[in-house]
Design a protein around this motif. Structure first.
Motif, PDB file in Angstrom:
ATOM      1  N   PRO A 159      37.122  73.604  14.261  1.00 39.57           N
ATOM      2  CA  PRO A 159      35.918  72.762  14.296  1.00 39.57           C
ATOM      3  C   PRO A 159      34.661  73.592  14.019  1.00 39.57           C
ATOM      4  CG  PRO A 159      36.673  73.217  16.524  1.00 39.57           C
ATOM      5  CD  PRO A 159      37.702  73.801  15.600  1.00 39.57           C
ATOM      6  N   LEU A 160      33.965  73.281  12.948  1.00 40.51           N
ATOM      7  CA  LEU A 160      32.732  73.990  12.602  1.00 40.51           C
ATOM      8  C   LEU A 160      31.495  73.120  12.816  1.00 40.51           C
ATOM      9  CD1 LEU A 160      33.977  75.830   9.371  1.00 40.51           C
ATOM     10  CD2 LEU A 160      33.677  76.786  11.666  1.00 40.51           C
ATOM     11  N   THR A 161      31.723  71.848  13.129  1.00 41.14           N
ATOM     12  CA  THR A 161      30.649  70.934  13.524  1.00 41.14           C
ATOM     13  C   THR A 161      31.114  70.186  14.765  1.00 41.14           C
ATOM     14  OG1 THR A 161      31.505  69.185  12.081  1.00 41.14           O
ATOM     15  CG2 THR A 161      29.793  70.626  11.162  1.00 41.14           C
ATOM     16  N   GLY A 162      30.177  69.526  15.438  1.00 44.91           N
ATOM     17  CA  GLY A 162      30.533  68.756  16.625  1.00 44.91           C
ATOM     18  C   GLY A 162      30.505  69.595  17.894  1.00 44.91           C
ATOM     19  N   PRO A 163      30.972  69.014  19.003  1.00 44.90           N
ATOM     20  CA  PRO A 163      30.868  69.672  20.312  1.00 44.90           C
ATOM     21  C   PRO A 163      31.564  71.028  20.403  1.00 44.90           C
ATOM     22  CG  PRO A 163      31.425  67.350  20.578  1.00 44.90           C
ATOM     23  CD  PRO A 163      31.534  67.654  19.127  1.00 44.90           C
ATOM     24  N   ASP A 194      37.759  71.088  10.573  1.00 44.22           N
ATOM     25  CA  ASP A 194      38.651  69.985  10.957  1.00 44.22           C
ATOM     26  C   ASP A 194      38.063  69.118  12.064  1.00 44.22           C
ATOM     27  OD1 ASP A 194      39.198  71.250  13.459  1.00 44.22           O
ATOM     28  OD2 ASP A 194      40.849  72.388  12.570  1.00 44.22           O
ATOM     29  N   GLN A 195      36.866  69.476  12.545  1.00 45.05           N
ATOM     30  CA  GLN A 195      36.100  68.680  13.511  1.00 45.05           C
ATOM     31  C   GLN A 195      36.842  68.443  14.836  1.00 45.05           C
ATOM     32  OE1 GLN A 195      34.446  65.109  11.544  1.00 45.05           O
ATOM     33  NE2 GLN A 195      34.923  66.114   9.597  1.00 45.05           N
ATOM     34  N   ALA A 196      37.891  69.230  15.113  1.00 48.18           N
ATOM     35  CA  ALA A 196      38.712  69.048  16.313  1.00 48.18           C
ATOM     36  C   ALA A 196      39.308  67.643  16.365  1.00 48.18           C
ATOM     37  CB  ALA A 196      37.908  69.332  17.585  1.00 48.18           C
ATOM     38  N   ASP A 197      39.495  67.038  15.192  1.00 47.61           N
ATOM     39  CA  ASP A 197      39.963  65.657  15.089  1.00 47.61           C
ATOM     40  C   ASP A 197      41.301  65.618  14.351  1.00 47.61           C
ATOM     41  OD1 ASP A 197      39.450  62.633  15.045  1.00 47.61           O
ATOM     42  OD2 ASP A 197      39.732  63.090  12.915  1.00 47.61           O
ATOM     43  N   ASN A 245      37.668  61.799  28.227  1.00 48.00           N
ATOM     44  CA  ASN A 245      37.971  62.092  26.827  1.00 48.00           C
ATOM     45  C   ASN A 245      37.088  63.232  26.357  1.00 48.00           C
ATOM     46  OD1 ASN A 245      35.492  60.992  25.284  1.00 48.00           O
ATOM     47  ND2 ASN A 245      36.078  59.242  26.571  1.00 48.00           N
ATOM     48  N   ASP A 246      37.396  63.767  25.189  1.00 45.09           N
ATOM     49  CA  ASP A 246      36.700  64.979  24.732  1.00 45.09           C
ATOM     50  C   ASP A 246      35.362  64.691  24.073  1.00 45.09           C
ATOM     51  OD1 ASP A 246      37.774  63.823  22.473  1.00 45.09           O
ATOM     52  OD2 ASP A 246      38.445  65.714  21.586  1.00 45.09           O
TER      53      ASP A 246
END
Length: 378
Positions: free
Chosen positions: A37-41, A81-84, A205-206
């Motif tokens: 994840p390179l963006t988001g929380p 991958d945005q942790a998604d 949830n995350d």
């Protein structure tokens, strides 16, 4: 008398040398994929991972290594991958289409489980830190875990809680991700086996930021501590809200909260009552670990967080396997990686039949001044 040499002979001799010279200088570009994840929380963790990988790439390209008679230049294709899980599968297909030979990542178990099928079908070697036990139970030949599993991270935290901290009653929260659930399940299993009463299990949830209802319920059960199966973007606010609600007990977790991000998000609530576990031995106790930490700080002007060193070691493992197989073909260096015995910065790397680490020491940390400080390897 001197033997006379014609100009044509000199030219012919020179031309004869060109193929050998060219071969000696030939360089092969090998594409390496990166998924985190390179963006988001969770962007802080992703950038930490990327920093560790790039340190390894720069070191390898500066040497450089020779495989199959050619000098190797590694070229990283980094994807967010945005942790998604859905984004992770799309990233996997994109990297496979670009012809990468290996992937360092993904970071999250929830991403790794579905994405690993794409990588397996494409025959790409994967070195992941994702910890859910199900990942390596899939039996994929080219998939390797280069860090501790949930059974080690959650289990060792439960052992430490029972035997060293003497906790008797613990409330458990998980974020419903594959990582958080796996970690919480392993903690609960070992905690119960060692005499800890799990007084409640709650789910979030995350993406959540408000935990008031869960924590108010937990407060009424009077636990000695709270265990979180989740990441720092939830861990920081949970500890801050625990303080606001008067839930004055320690917070425990795994490697997902074992980073400076906890201090940044939790503020002054992140005192010495936060404990976490992380795979590997205490870096500052080993010469190589201290050198790595210092180099990372100097290069990026920030401390290495949880998995920078694992992404560094993961890339070094892949390069070593290529050298041993004398090939950059995953069909050749994948089996070499399965049999490798390698001393990295974070510890010793030897894989079992499932491609989990045979020995993965776990270090217990306690926060001080907003930063995780190692207590002991357990």
């Amino acid at each position: 008398m001197f033997k006379r040499v014609s100009g044509l002979n000199i030219i012919a001799a020179s031309l004869a040398l060109i193929p050998a010279f060219a071969m000696a200088q030939e360089t092969q570009v090998v594409k390496i994929g990166f998924s985190s994840p390179l963006t988001g929380p969770q962007a802080s963790a992703g950038k930490d991972n990327q920093g560790g990988l790039m340190m390894a790439i720069e070191r390898l390209n500066a040497q450089p290594i020779t495989v199959g008679g050619k000098k190797i230049k590694f070229d990283v294709i980094a994807e967010d991958d945005q942790a998604d899980p859905k984004s992770g599968v799309a990233v996997a297909q994109k990297l496979a289409d670009q012809g990468v030979k290996a992937i360092v990542g993904p970071y999250n178990s929830g991403v790794t489980i579905p994405a690993s099928r794409v990588y397996n079908d494409a025959g790409i070697v994967v070195a992941t830190v994702a910890s859910n036990p199900k990942i390596t139970q899939q039996g994929f030949a080219t998939l390797f875990r280069v860090a501790a599993s949930d059974s080690q991270l959650g289990g060792k935290m439960a052992l430490y809680a029972a035997k060293e901290l003497k906790f008797k009653r613990v409330a458990v929260i998980d974020d419903r991700t594959a990582y958080g659930q796996g970690l919480a399940q392993e903690f609960i299993k070992v905690a119960k086996a060692n005499g800890i009463d799990v007084v409640s299990t709650d789910f979030t949830n995350d993406k959540a930021t408000d935990f008031t209802a869960i924590l108010t319920s937990i407060k009424g059960k009077k636990p000695d501590a709270v265990f979180l199966g989740g990441y720092a973007p939830q861990g920081g606010p949970i500890k801050r809200q625990m303080k606001q609600l008067g839930v004055d007990v320690p917070l425990m977790g795994g490697d997902g909260i074992c980073s400076p991000e906890m201090g940044r998000l939790g503020g002054d609530a992140i005192g010495e009552s936060v404990y976490c576990t992380q795979g590997g031995t205490m870096l500052d106790k080993a010469k190589e670990g201290k050198v790595f930490s210092d180099e990372y700080q100097k290069k990026y002007n920030r401390p290495a967080e949880t998995y920078a060193v694992s992404f560094y070691d993961g890339m070094m493992l892949i390069a070593q396997a290529m050298k041993q197989a004398n090939s950059v073909d995953p069909k050749q260096f994948g089996p070499a990686l399965a049999k490798i015995s390698y001393k990295g910065v974070a510890g010793q790397y030897d894989f079992d039949a499932n491609h989990d680490l045979k020995q993965s020491p776990v270090t217990v940390y306690r926060f001080k001044d907003g930063l995780p400080v190692p207590l002991t390897s357990y």
